[in-house]
Design an enzyme around this catalytic site. Sequence first.
Site, PDB file in Angstrom:
ATOM      1  N   LYS A 267      33.040  19.992  -9.771  1.00 28.62           N
ATOM      2  CA  LYS A 267      33.183  18.921  -8.965  1.00 28.62           C
ATOM      3  C   LYS A 267      32.594  17.882  -9.492  1.00 28.62           C
ATOM      4  O   LYS A 267      31.194  17.743  -9.591  1.00 28.62           O
ATOM      5  CB  LYS A 267      32.573  19.194  -7.469  1.00 28.62           C
ATOM      6  CG  LYS A 267      32.415  18.278  -6.612  1.00 28.62           C
ATOM      7  CD  LYS A 267      31.572  18.551  -5.265  1.00 28.62           C
ATOM      8  CE  LYS A 267      31.385  17.437  -4.238  1.00 28.62           C
ATOM      9  NZ  LYS A 267      31.091  17.889  -3.164  1.00 28.62           N
ATOM     10  N   ASP A 272      29.065  10.434  -3.241  1.00 34.10           N
ATOM     11  CA  ASP A 272      29.412  10.970  -1.862  1.00 34.10           C
ATOM     12  C   ASP A 272      28.933  10.068  -0.913  1.00 34.10           C
ATOM     13  O   ASP A 272      27.737  10.484  -0.250  1.00 34.10           O
ATOM     14  CB  ASP A 272      29.331  12.492  -2.020  1.00 34.10           C
ATOM     15  CG  ASP A 272      29.741  13.003  -0.519  1.00 34.10           C
ATOM     16  OD1 ASP A 272      30.513  12.303   0.177  1.00 34.10           O
ATOM     17  OD2 ASP A 272      29.597  14.251  -0.464  1.00 34.10           O
ATOM     18  N   LYS A 279      27.447   9.284   5.771  1.00 35.46           N
ATOM     19  CA  LYS A 279      26.245  10.294   5.824  1.00 35.46           C
ATOM     20  C   LYS A 279      25.126   9.229   6.501  1.00 35.46           C
ATOM     21  O   LYS A 279      25.470   8.147   6.120  1.00 35.46           O
ATOM     22  CB  LYS A 279      25.932  10.484   4.523  1.00 35.46           C
ATOM     23  CG  LYS A 279      26.645  11.839   3.868  1.00 35.46           C
ATOM     24  CD  LYS A 279      26.251  12.233   2.308  1.00 35.46           C
ATOM     25  CE  LYS A 279      27.064  13.220   1.856  1.00 35.46           C
ATOM     26  NZ  LYS A 279      26.992  14.499   2.586  1.00 35.46           N
ATOM     27  N   ASP A 290      26.189  14.218  -6.934  1.00 34.33           N
ATOM     28  CA  ASP A 290      27.574  15.118  -6.495  1.00 34.33           C
ATOM     29  C   ASP A 290      28.592  15.560  -7.575  1.00 34.33           C
ATOM     30  O   ASP A 290      29.479  15.875  -7.260  1.00 34.33           O
ATOM     31  CB  ASP A 290      28.021  14.452  -5.258  1.00 34.33           C
ATOM     32  CG  ASP A 290      28.577  15.418  -4.110  1.00 34.33           C
ATOM     33  OD1 ASP A 290      28.303  16.622  -4.379  1.00 34.33           O
ATOM     34  OD2 ASP A 290      29.610  15.030  -3.238  1.00 34.33           O
ATOM     35  N   ASP A 349      33.670  14.170   4.747  1.00 37.14           N
ATOM     36  CA  ASP A 349      32.417  14.520   4.092  1.00 37.14           C
ATOM     37  C   ASP A 349      32.684  15.741   3.496  1.00 37.14           C
ATOM     38  O   ASP A 349      31.791  16.106   2.566  1.00 37.14           O
ATOM     39  CB  ASP A 349      31.111  14.273   5.038  1.00 37.14           C
ATOM     40  CG  ASP A 349      29.896  14.238   4.077  1.00 37.14           C
ATOM     41  OD1 ASP A 349      29.983  14.249   2.887  1.00 37.14           O
ATOM     42  OD2 ASP A 349      28.607  14.259   4.587  1.00 37.14           O
ATOM     43  N   GLU A 351      34.484  16.599   1.102  1.00 37.17           N
ATOM     44  CA  GLU A 351      35.713  16.126   0.350  1.00 37.17           C
ATOM     45  C   GLU A 351      35.784  17.105  -1.061  1.00 37.17           C
ATOM     46  O   GLU A 351      36.563  17.066  -1.918  1.00 37.17           O
ATOM     47  CB  GLU A 351      35.363  14.784  -0.090  1.00 37.17           C
ATOM     48  CG  GLU A 351      34.132  14.442  -1.090  1.00 37.17           C
ATOM     49  CD  GLU A 351      32.678  15.063  -0.745  1.00 37.17           C
ATOM     50  OE1 GLU A 351      32.518  15.189   0.349  1.00 37.17           O
ATOM     51  OE2 GLU A 351      31.921  15.264  -1.856  1.00 37.17           O
ATOM     52  N   ARG A 353      35.645  20.139  -1.717  1.00 37.18           N
ATOM     53  CA  ARG A 353      36.649  21.156  -1.652  1.00 37.18           C
ATOM     54  C   ARG A 353      38.213  20.788  -1.654  1.00 37.18           C
ATOM     55  O   ARG A 353      38.840  21.647  -2.270  1.00 37.18           O
ATOM     56  CB  ARG A 353      36.608  22.195  -0.274  1.00 37.18           C
ATOM     57  CG  ARG A 353      36.733  21.478   0.797  1.00 37.18           C
ATOM     58  CD  ARG A 353      35.867  22.230   2.228  1.00 37.18           C
ATOM     59  NE  ARG A 353      34.540  21.834   2.152  1.00 37.18           N
ATOM     60  CZ  ARG A 353      33.803  22.485   3.143  1.00 37.18           C
ATOM     61  NH1 ARG A 353      34.400  23.352   4.029  1.00 37.18           N
ATOM     62  NH2 ARG A 353      32.424  22.299   3.126  1.00 37.18           N
TER      63      ARG A 353
HETATM   64  N1  BES Z   1      27.918  16.748  -1.430  1.00 40.15           N
HETATM   65  C1  BES Z   1      27.815  17.210  -0.267  1.00 40.15           C
HETATM   66  C2  BES Z   1      26.856  18.712  -0.166  1.00 40.15           C
HETATM   67  C3  BES Z   1      25.329  18.461  -0.790  1.00 40.15           C
HETATM   68  C4  BES Z   1      24.473  18.040   0.376  1.00 40.15           C
HETATM   69  C5  BES Z   1      25.015  18.070  -1.827  1.00 40.15           C
HETATM   70  C6  BES Z   1      23.344  17.751   0.144  1.00 40.15           C
HETATM   71  C7  BES Z   1      23.888  18.242  -2.336  1.00 40.15           C
HETATM   72  C8  BES Z   1      22.525  17.949  -1.165  1.00 40.15           C
HETATM   73  C9  BES Z   1      29.208  17.628   0.343  1.00 40.15           C
HETATM   74  O1  BES Z   1      30.290  17.034   0.090  1.00 40.15           O
HETATM   75  C10 BES Z   1      29.235  17.684   1.807  1.00 40.15           C
HETATM   76  O2  BES Z   1      28.730  16.517   2.359  1.00 40.15           O
HETATM   77  N2  BES Z   1      29.076  18.728   2.702  1.00 40.15           N
HETATM   78  C11 BES Z   1      29.067  18.637   3.972  1.00 40.15           C
HETATM   79  C12 BES Z   1      29.858  19.626   4.509  1.00 40.15           C
HETATM   80  C13 BES Z   1      29.803  19.676   6.049  1.00 40.15           C
HETATM   81  C14 BES Z   1      30.582  18.418   6.427  1.00 40.15           C
HETATM   82  C15 BES Z   1      31.020  20.816   6.362  1.00 40.15           C
HETATM   83  C16 BES Z   1      27.464  19.218   4.566  1.00 40.15           C
HETATM   84  O3  BES Z   1      26.959  20.171   3.565  1.00 40.15           O
HETATM   85  O4  BES Z   1      26.981  18.614   5.222  1.00 40.15           O
HETATM   86 ZN    ZN Z   2      30.215  16.034  -1.803  1.00 45.26          ZN
HETATM   87 ZN    ZN Z   3      30.437  15.238   1.209  1.00 40.08          ZN
END
Ligand code: BES
Ligand code: ZN
Ligand code: ZN
Length: 502
Positions: A267, A272, A279, A290, A349, A351, A353
């Site tokens: 990825k 992000d 966020k 990310d 968010d 994204e 996947r």
């Molecule tokens: N890039 C983030 C996950 C992440 C969080 C990586 C903290 C490193 C540190 C991912 O794209 C994301 O935002 N995931 C969300 C998913 C949720 C919306 C289901 C998350 O983990 O909050």
């Molecule tokens: Zn992400």
């Molecule tokens: Zn995200």
Amino acid sequence: MKIRTLGTSLDNLKDDVVVVGVFEGWGKTAGAAAEIDRATGGLIKAAKTDMTGRLYTTTMLYASDGLAARRVLVIGLGKKQDLTLDRLRGIAARAVLTARETGLHSAALPLQLAPGTAFEPSHRAAALAEGAQLGLYSFRHYKTALDNGNTKIFKQITISTGREHSSLVAAAVRNAEALCAGVCLARDLVNHPGNAATPTYLAETARRIAKTSGLSCTVFDEKKMRRLGMGALLAVARGSHEPARFIVLEHAPAQAARSAPVVLIGKAITFDSGGISIKPALNMEEMKTDMAGGAAVMGALQVCARMKLPLRVIGLIPATENLPGGSALKPGDIVKSMSGKTIEIITTDAEGRLILADALHFARRYKPQAVIDLATLTGACIIALGNDVSAVMGTSEPLIERLRKASDLSGEKIWPMPMHVEYDELIKSDIADIKNVGSRAAGSITAGCFLRKFTSGMPWAHLDIAGTAWAQQPKPYTPKGATGVGVRLLVQLLRTWQRLKP
Ligand code: BES
Ligand code: ZN
Ligand code: ZN
């Protein structure tokens, strides 16, 4: 920095300092420490009361004669029964960092630094070489002239082999050097901020390492992605002016050029923001990390080429920003992935996947023996496993088992999460084939279940590196910042690769 192996006796080494170790509760000097005592008439023995041997404690001693190096750094090895190869990496790192702090420019690490252990010489050599190089890493790219002029630059490490000198040991050190170059490449890419490490920059870097290491590299622009039907990746890219890139790196050694490859997918969201589902501001700057999965895949491919592994390996890196521009993807939108499956977007968010779905589907064309993806995918993974352990999931138990073995040897820790079919219920959509998130429950697992929908027929494993890609606090051989996680694990797996039984 140079790293070399030498069979010269310790008293003749001309580095600024020779490093030796003592275990907690030590009695007589042994191994390298004993050799120093013989050459100096008991330099270490004389300072015994000051050295407990407690892990990572250091004492600098000065020899008036008997030693070309003049300085001896004695480092505590902790309890003998607790010494592992991974701890040896940390000890090597701590020793050379102390030397650097002292203003020195070179250090010798003897294979007998930790006396009387059962580890093979080549394994000890690799651990010392890896620990020293990874520990000394620093990212100075944006520090201006004043700081660049400082003296804290290390020039040379000598792995001193003494009577254990062999071509195996020399090869282990050369391999450690190739490995650490890959880890440091990944760390650099992740440490660079989002305005520098854009998808275009990642593609340029991929082309550069392809040229210098002998990989082949193809980069798709958005037009090509559209032709391929990569609707999920393009949907994420719509929110940013920065053009997306899909990077393909291939290591195809002559003896395996046409065989089924192992495909690695990383990825690479170069920043992000969350997109329209934006966020919170606090710590958002960390979201430049990310793309750590993509960085690890690039690092691993470079190492495969430099180590000339006799295995075909392909790296796929879908790269884009996730920003809330005027044309951005919105909650409620439905997108069509390359596989044909439609996806309802609940939050923009989630994204990672989406871009991985298209990359996983694309991997199919290689008829791979195995597919492994790495992604900073879910915050939930940090809640579950913390910052030292990555999650592993997948559809191939043998592949997961191998990853766990590689994890033990490389020191990059992983732990399995379950993927029972019940979890699939959580990502069913009312109006599309699937939705991109479930509830808050089992967030890392439902992300894995989402990916699984795009892997049918391929042995697949997924590593969630959200917690391990970035070190908020320094670790024994990992300075604060990007860790380069994944490179050592993947290379360890691929170095001993055997075809998976169907
Ligand atoms: N890039 C983030 C996950 C992440 C969080 C990586 C903290 C490193 C540190 C991912 O794209 C994301 O935002 N995931 C969300 C998913 C949720 C919306 C289901 C998350 O983990 O909050
Ligand atoms: Zn992400
Ligand atoms: Zn995200």
